[in-house]
Design a protein around this motif. Sequence first.
Motif, PDB file in Angstrom:
ATOM      1  N   LYS A  36       3.457  11.732  -2.277  1.00 27.49           N
ATOM      2  CA  LYS A  36       3.795  12.838  -1.397  1.00 27.49           C
ATOM      3  C   LYS A  36       5.306  12.849  -1.244  1.00 27.49           C
ATOM      4  CE  LYS A  36      -0.054  11.375   1.499  1.00 27.49           C
ATOM      5  NZ  LYS A  36      -0.418  10.925   2.838  1.00 27.49           N
ATOM      6  N   VAL A  37       5.825  13.993  -0.847  1.00 26.87           N
ATOM      7  CA  VAL A  37       7.248  14.129  -0.573  1.00 26.87           C
ATOM      8  C   VAL A  37       7.405  14.603   0.859  1.00 26.87           C
ATOM      9  CG1 VAL A  37       9.337  15.407  -1.159  1.00 26.87           C
ATOM     10  CG2 VAL A  37       7.837  14.594  -2.978  1.00 26.87           C
ATOM     11  N   PHE A  38       8.319  13.968   1.589  1.00 24.98           N
ATOM     12  CA  PHE A  38       8.601  14.349   2.965  1.00 24.98           C
ATOM     13  C   PHE A  38      10.053  14.813   3.072  1.00 24.98           C
ATOM     14  CE2 PHE A  38       4.989  11.573   3.258  1.00 24.98           C
ATOM     15  CZ  PHE A  38       4.198  12.199   4.206  1.00 24.98           C
ATOM     16  N   ARG A  58       0.818  -1.221   0.000  1.00 25.73           N
ATOM     17  CA  ARG A  58       0.000   0.000   0.000  1.00 25.73           C
ATOM     18  C   ARG A  58       0.845   1.262   0.000  1.00 25.73           C
ATOM     19  NH1 ARG A  58      -4.064  -1.259   4.758  1.00 25.73           N
ATOM     20  NH2 ARG A  58      -2.698   0.313   5.602  1.00 25.73           N
ATOM     21  N   ILE A  59       2.068   1.155   0.563  1.00 29.48           N
ATOM     22  CA  ILE A  59       2.934   2.332   0.645  1.00 29.48           C
ATOM     23  C   ILE A  59       4.341   1.925   0.228  1.00 29.48           C
ATOM     24  CG2 ILE A  59       3.938   4.095   2.148  1.00 29.48           C
ATOM     25  CD1 ILE A  59       1.514   3.550   4.049  1.00 29.48           C
ATOM     26  N   LEU A  60       4.893   2.677  -0.715  1.00 25.77           N
ATOM     27  CA  LEU A  60       6.288   2.498  -1.108  1.00 25.77           C
ATOM     28  C   LEU A  60       7.020   3.779  -0.747  1.00 25.77           C
ATOM     29  CD1 LEU A  60       8.624   1.037  -2.545  1.00 25.77           C
ATOM     30  CD2 LEU A  60       7.735   1.949  -4.708  1.00 25.77           C
ATOM     31  N   LEU A  61       7.970   3.677   0.164  1.00 28.36           N
ATOM     32  CA  LEU A  61       8.813   4.805   0.550  1.00 28.36           C
ATOM     33  C   LEU A  61      10.126   4.678  -0.203  1.00 28.36           C
ATOM     34  CD1 LEU A  61       8.290   4.652   4.422  1.00 28.36           C
ATOM     35  CD2 LEU A  61       7.111   6.134   2.790  1.00 28.36           C
ATOM     36  N   VAL A  62      10.553   5.759  -0.838  1.00 24.30           N
ATOM     37  CA  VAL A  62      11.777   5.729  -1.642  1.00 24.30           C
ATOM     38  C   VAL A  62      12.719   6.835  -1.186  1.00 24.30           C
ATOM     39  CG1 VAL A  62      12.754   5.847  -3.970  1.00 24.30           C
ATOM     40  CG2 VAL A  62      10.452   4.901  -3.632  1.00 24.30           C
ATOM     41  N   ALA A  63      13.951   6.448  -0.883  1.00 26.10           N
ATOM     42  CA  ALA A  63      15.015   7.417  -0.558  1.00 26.10           C
ATOM     43  C   ALA A  63      16.145   7.191  -1.548  1.00 26.10           C
ATOM     44  CB  ALA A  63      15.507   7.226   0.868  1.00 26.10           C
ATOM     45  N   TYR A 123      11.434   6.210  -9.735  1.00 30.27           N
ATOM     46  CA  TYR A 123      10.612   7.011  -8.834  1.00 30.27           C
ATOM     47  C   TYR A 123      11.308   8.342  -8.573  1.00 30.27           C
ATOM     48  CZ  TYR A 123       8.961   2.260  -8.323  1.00 30.27           C
ATOM     49  OH  TYR A 123       8.521   0.990  -8.584  1.00 30.27           O
ATOM     50  N   PRO A 124      10.606   9.454  -8.770  1.00 33.03           N
ATOM     51  CA  PRO A 124      11.230  10.785  -8.728  1.00 33.03           C
ATOM     52  C   PRO A 124      11.484  11.346  -7.327  1.00 33.03           C
ATOM     53  CG  PRO A 124       8.903  11.003  -9.219  1.00 33.03           C
ATOM     54  CD  PRO A 124       9.197   9.527  -9.155  1.00 33.03           C
ATOM     55  N   ALA A 125      12.217  10.628  -6.507  1.00 37.30           N
ATOM     56  CA  ALA A 125      12.588  11.136  -5.182  1.00 37.30           C
ATOM     57  C   ALA A 125      13.789  12.062  -5.328  1.00 37.30           C
ATOM     58  CB  ALA A 125      12.931   9.986  -4.241  1.00 37.30           C
ATOM     59  N   ALA A 141       6.976  14.805  10.116  1.00 35.01           N
ATOM     60  CA  ALA A 141       5.835  14.728   9.198  1.00 35.01           C
ATOM     61  C   ALA A 141       5.672  13.311   8.653  1.00 35.01           C
ATOM     62  CB  ALA A 141       6.014  15.725   8.065  1.00 35.01           C
ATOM     63  N   LEU A 142       6.771  12.656   8.340  1.00 34.57           N
ATOM     64  CA  LEU A 142       6.718  11.274   7.852  1.00 34.57           C
ATOM     65  C   LEU A 142       6.200  10.354   8.948  1.00 34.57           C
ATOM     66  CD1 LEU A 142       7.244   9.087   5.725  1.00 34.57           C
ATOM     67  CD2 LEU A 142       9.650   9.091   6.458  1.00 34.57           C
ATOM     68  N   GLU A 143       6.685  10.535  10.149  1.00 37.70           N
ATOM     69  CA  GLU A 143       6.229   9.723  11.286  1.00 37.70           C
ATOM     70  C   GLU A 143       4.725   9.882  11.500  1.00 37.70           C
ATOM     71  OE1 GLU A 143       7.300   9.088  16.019  1.00 37.70           O
ATOM     72  OE2 GLU A 143       8.027  10.867  14.978  1.00 37.70           O
ATOM     73  N   GLN A 144       4.218  11.103  11.433  1.00 34.23           N
ATOM     74  CA  GLN A 144       2.790  11.361  11.610  1.00 34.23           C
ATOM     75  C   GLN A 144       1.971  10.713  10.494  1.00 34.23           C
ATOM     76  OE1 GLN A 144       2.830  15.643  11.884  1.00 34.23           O
ATOM     77  NE2 GLN A 144       3.179  15.628  14.090  1.00 34.23           N
ATOM     78  N   ALA A 145       2.454  10.788   9.267  1.00 37.96           N
ATOM     79  CA  ALA A 145       1.742  10.176   8.146  1.00 37.96           C
ATOM     80  C   ALA A 145       1.685   8.667   8.295  1.00 37.96           C
ATOM     81  CB  ALA A 145       2.417  10.568   6.825  1.00 37.96           C
ATOM     82  N   LEU A 146       2.777   8.063   8.725  1.00 35.28           N
ATOM     83  CA  LEU A 146       2.775   6.616   8.946  1.00 35.28           C
ATOM     84  C   LEU A 146       1.837   6.226  10.091  1.00 35.28           C
ATOM     85  CD1 LEU A 146       6.557   5.806   8.462  1.00 35.28           C
ATOM     86  CD2 LEU A 146       4.673   4.893   7.103  1.00 35.28           C
ATOM     87  N   ALA A 147       1.825   7.040  11.149  1.00 33.58           N
ATOM     88  CA  ALA A 147       0.955   6.748  12.296  1.00 33.58           C
ATOM     89  C   ALA A 147      -0.516   6.841  11.907  1.00 33.58           C
ATOM     90  CB  ALA A 147       1.257   7.722  13.437  1.00 33.58           C
ATOM     91  N   ALA A 148      -0.825   7.710  10.945  1.00 31.52           N
ATOM     92  CA  ALA A 148      -2.212   7.881  10.508  1.00 31.52           C
ATOM     93  C   ALA A 148      -2.706   6.690   9.670  1.00 31.52           C
ATOM     94  CB  ALA A 148      -2.355   9.175   9.704  1.00 31.52           C
ATOM     95  N   GLU A 149      -1.780   5.904   9.138  1.00 31.76           N
ATOM     96  CA  GLU A 149      -2.152   4.728   8.345  1.00 31.76           C
ATOM     97  C   GLU A 149      -2.624   3.630   9.291  1.00 31.76           C
ATOM     98  OE1 GLU A 149      -2.264   4.058   4.954  1.00 31.76           O
ATOM     99  OE2 GLU A 149      -2.020   6.232   4.838  1.00 31.76           O
TER     100      GLU A 149
END
Length: 155
Positions: free
Chosen positions: A138-140, A45-50, A117-119, A145-153
């Motif tokens: 989204k971009v973090f 559901r979520i792909l985080l790219v660094a 992926y355009p990170a 902010a990233l922690e809050q977004a993950l917690a909201a999932e």
Amino acid sequence: MKAAALLLLCLLSTAVLALEPGERLAPWTLLDQHDVPYTLNDETRILLVARDMDGAKLVDAALEGKPKGYLDERHAVFLADISRMPRIIATLFALPKMRDYNYRILLDHDARIAPRYPAGEGEVLWLQLEDGRLVEQKVFKEAVALEQALAAEQP
């Protein structure tokens, strides 16, 4: 004339790399820091790219203190582009440290997947997926902010 053609080619290749909502992400397989393969699938559901170390540090800070399986519960995976890291540094220092993390890091040693992926530098790209299709991105640039977004999932 050659310069104009080259510029046009570069612009077209950039447009091809842009991800659009509704687009299906092509499946790929990478090894994590424990050499366990992971294949991008419809359950993700979520792909985080660094794409660099600063982006990876944002993810690490956002996950600090979280229990093992925190990303898995959210059907999230973290893809780190480590292609610019010298192989000797990765082998002797970075990978042993990554093995201590309580979350999975999918390692792109050869920049085979992450460039899709355009990170940007110093940021984390969040791709929200549904059945393998892009819903939102989204971009973090801040760990909080990233922690809050993950917690909201919802797990």
